[in-house]
Design a protein around this motif. Structure first.
Motif: not given
Length: 839
Positions: A599-603, A637-650
């Motif tokens: 996963v990738v995570v906002d700062d 991160g910012n108000d448009l893109m932030r959070g814990i991102m994970v692949d949709t297949r997972t």
């Protein structure tokens, strides 16, 4: 003394009219706010209560397991539970409900209803094959897939009849439906301008839940069975993930929610009413100062024949009480009219309000009387006290009490301390409350210092005023002759322009920051979403990705989870295309490792939990299954893109229902009307779906900000109107005090045009003085508020709206010109001989 006070009120009706108007406007704002919010709240509450008339007990999904078990929402209710509820002692009938979003297009392809209030539900045939919630006005209930019934209000608005085909969208794809019936309903959303479409129960379950599942089960009590008794019986059969609530409690809870929602609006409007009343205090004080100065000899004579200081002060306060009472009653009547007018205005703008009577709460009556009388008496107390302190002999000889050097030093010292404290708090503020306290202290400090500031600032206008000859020179001298009065007048305008300028600076800067954020964070040409911000069907992304002109697409999906014991939203993205659609700055790692359990995570999230590259996250997914995720990147991160991102297949195997919040799309042709049109056409020209480029996103947010800003301008206009009355008051007072002087000027050759010009220029100088102070303070406070916003919005930068500030300065000048019309005319018409003989 009481009779004397009443005679003085009747003797100065015209002079006191401005005070009555100033107080009346503020009181009308207060009472109008209370009447309006009470009327709207009462209408919504009664409308919502009608929706619970057939519900004695409602069974709803409910999760009670806290941090244990599945982090997702409680599952919908099954057919087995409905069957068991029907057999409970005291249950007369049961109704299974399924509901969600349903957008309906009109015959021109535009969206009907109020967006979020566009809803769909099921028709549940009970006894006799009818649903008592939705009596049919014409036609029949839907019985199969492809059939719907429409509420009568929506059908009338769009011109639909039984047999027509309408285009409906639930989560993206257009669903052509045949209208089989038109029904009436007490649904509060419909009464408030929304729409309601009914499907047969199996179709509604497929659209909004799962086959055989319900979002709510409503139980009607048999005659003689109370709601509480029925709930007790139902509690015995409920599973762990469900709870029963009486219809009365549901109605009460709904009423509280509505009242809470109205409280925010009410508090906001009352703040602006308070600003108007605060500005009005200056006018009241100036008016009573003028009245007292007119009666200096009269009051001195009263003192000479035995009246005490307290009696003199009391006589002024009695006058204030009478004036305040008249203004309060007039304000209450005007406020009732304002409350009724605001409701009509809402209906006129399309924001339909449920029918209901005009509600005049006791709080509106009590507040109007208390506010009007107390504010007037408080403002009149200082002039009355000052008049009582003038020695009788000095007053009989027309020796007015002027401000001593000591009093001016004390005033300037207090003002400097308050202003310095306000600036210090504003500069060190880390929270809104400290900033607000600092701004209030700064405004009060500047107000106290305004007499000191008036001389150098007004003197700066001398070169311009010289162009107008003797009239300009006299106007400058008159403007600084009584610094305290000039300060009070300019401060009334200063407060309004400070708020207007500060809000404009913040709004312009935020709009620029959002535009910059969209440009810097997103490489996608378009963002596709539902107009209602409800979830999209995954079919939308599949359909778009299959288009020839689309080079990359990715959904943004949200799934609740629990990580390290805390609730978190996982954001699902397509790891193969996300780098083509976003341009996020990574402090560590990149999107390259985003696959499988990476996963990738906002700062900010990473910092708050101490996560680093390679950190392992103990995760409980939406379905309750546990797993471990590994951090492969940390991005800004910012108000448009932030959070814990994970692949949709997972993420997909753990989701009970796969839906997208948004879909990002990149096309070969880039941003163009042709590209947007092709995407719209691929989605069936669905008005419920928004296809926005980065400019559209920025403009939609900026549009909402500007709408709010224009509303605030309208509310602050009340304070500006009151300030105009203040300028008129001050000029009238100035003309009265200088009657002899004006007579002498006329006698030695200054014509009527010159007198008018003198008064107008004096008014213009005072207004521009207040305007310059207000704009300067507004820019400073706007900058300070922006520093707080910068902490949450990295792209924020100060934008000074020079054009609007120029308009505000012109507005201040216009206030001065308009306010001077009557006093200038009055001064020019003075009989020179009578004026020279005046004492």
């Amino acid at each position: 003394m009481f009779r004397t006070a009443l005679r003085n009120v009747l003797a100065h009706k015209a002079r006191l009219l401005m005070t009555v108007l100033a107080v009346m406007l503020g009181v009308a704002f207060v009472s109008g706010t209370l009447v309006f919010t009470s009327t709207i709240s009462d209408a919504y509450q009664k409308s919502s209560q009608k929706g619970f008339t057939g519900v004695d007990v409602a069974i709803q999904p409910h999760r009670e397991d806290g941090d244990k078990g599945k982090p997702g929402a409680a599952p919908d209710l099954g057919q087995g539970l409905l069957d068991r509820a029907a057999k409970v002692p005291g249950a007369a009938s049961v109704t299974g409900s399924v509901n969600g979003f349903a957008a309906i297009s009109d015959k021109k392809g535009k969206l009907l209803g109020e967006g979020f209030a566009s809803s769909g539900a099921n028709y549940y045939p009970g006894t006799g094959g009818k649903d008592p919630r939705y009596p049919m006005k014409s036609g029949r209930a839907p019985q199969a897939k492809g059939e719907i019934a429409l509420d009568a209000t929506t059908a009338d608005r769009a011109g639909y009849k039984v047999g027509d085909t309408v285009r409906v969208s639930v989560n993206g794809p257009v669903l052509p439906q045949k209208v089989t019936g038109i029904f009436t309903t007490d649904d509060g959303n419909v009464a408030a301008g929304g729409s309601l479409a009914l499907f047969d129960t199996p179709t509604a379950q497929k659209l909004y839940a799962k086959p055989g599942r319900f979002s709510e089960i409503d139980v009607k009590a048999a005659p003689g069975t109370s709601q509480t008794a029925l709930k007790t019986e139902l509690d015995k059969i409920l599973p762990r993930d469900a709870e029963a609530t009486t219809g009365k409690k549901l109605a009460d809870d709904q009423a509280k929610i509505i009242a809470t929602g109205m409280n925010g609006m009410k508090d906001g409007l009352l703040i602006f009413a308070g600003i108007s009343l605060f500005v009005g205090i200056f006018i009241i004080a100036n008016t009573f100062t003028m009245l007292v100065s007119q009666r200096t000899k009269e009051l001195a004579l009263m003192r000479a024949v035995g009246a005490s200081r307290r009696q003199v002060t009391r006589s002024v306060l009695i006058e204030a009480f009478v004036v305040g009472a008249v203004a309060a009653v007039a304000g209450l009547v005007a406020g009732i009219g304002i409350g009724s007018g605001l409701r009509a205005l809402m209906n006129g703008t399309g924001a339909t309000v449920p029918d209901g009577p005009l509600v005049i709460p006791p709080s509106a009556i009590i507040s109007s009387l208390v506010v009007g009388i107390v504010v007037t008496m408080l403002a009149a107390w200082l002039p009355g006290r000052r008049a009582a302190k003038i020695p009788p002999v000095a007053a009989m000889n027309s020796v007015h009490a002027v401000a001593t050097t000591r009093s001016l030093v004390v005033r300037n010292s207090i003002g400097a301390v308050l202003a310095a404290a306000g600036v210090a708090l504003v500069l060190v503020s880390k929270t809104q409350s400290i900033l607000g306290m600092g701004a209030a202290l700064l405004l009060v400090g500047v107000f106290v210092l305004t007499p000191l500031l008036s001389r150098p600032l007004i003197a700066a206008a001398a070169p311009v005023l010289r162009v107008f000859g003797i009239s300009g020179k006299l106007a400058r001298q008159n403007a600084v002759r009584n610094p305290r009065r000039t300060a009070a007048t300019a401060s009334a305008l200063m407060i309004g322009l400070t708020l207007i300028t500060g809000l404009t600076v913040i709004a312009g800067s935020v709009s620029k920051a959002i535009d910059k954020m969209a440009t810097e964070a997103i490489k996608a040409d378009y963002i596709v979403s539902m107009a209602s911000r409800t979830p999209l069907s995954p079919d939308v992304e599949k359909k778009l990705s299959a288009l020839d002109g689309v080079t990359a697409s990715s959904p943004l999906r949200q799934s609740p989870s629990r990580i390290d014991g805390d609730f978190q939203q996982l954001v699902g993205v397509n790891s193969k295309t996300i780098t083509d659609l976003t341009k996020l700055d990574f402090t560590k790692g990149s999107f390259a490792g985003l696959s499988g359990n990476k996963v990738v995570v906002d700062d900010k999230t990473a910092r708050s939990y101490g996560w680093k590259l390679g950190s392992t996250l103990d995760t409980t997914f939406e379905d309750g299954k546990r797993g471990k995720l590994t951090v492969s990147g940390v991005y800004v991160g910012n108000d448009l893109m932030r959070g814990i991102m994970v692949d949709t297949r997972t993420l997909a195997p753990h989701q009970s229902e796969i839906t997208d919040q948004q879909v990002m799309v990149k096309t070969k042709a880039g941003v163009s009307e042709a590209s947007k049109e092709s995407l719209h056409k691929a989605l069936g020209d669905n008005p419920a779906i928004l296809v926005q480029d980065k400019k559209d996103i920025s403009e939609s947010i900026a549009g909402a900000i500007n709408l709010m800003l224009n509303m605030l301008y309208g509310l602050l206009a009340m304070a500006v109107i009151v300030a105009v009355l203040g300028v008129v008051n001050t000029l009238a007072m100035s003309v009265f005090e200088r009657s002899q002087e004006i007579g002498m000027l006329r006698a030695i050759g200054l014509d009527r045009k010159g007198i008018k010009r003198m008064v107008r220029l004096e008014s213009l100088v005072i207004s521009l003085f207040g305007g310059v102070l207000g704009i300067g303070l507004g820019v400073f406070l706007g900058w300070a508020a922006g520093e707080l916003i910068r902490n949450a919005m990295a792209t924020y930068e100060l934008v000074l709206p020079w054009g609007r500030m120029g308009i505000f300065l012109l507005l201040a000048a216009a206030v001065g010109v308009l306010a001077a019309l009557w006093p200038a005319r009055r001064a020019a018409r003075l009989n020179m001989l009578s004026a020279i003989k005046a004492e």
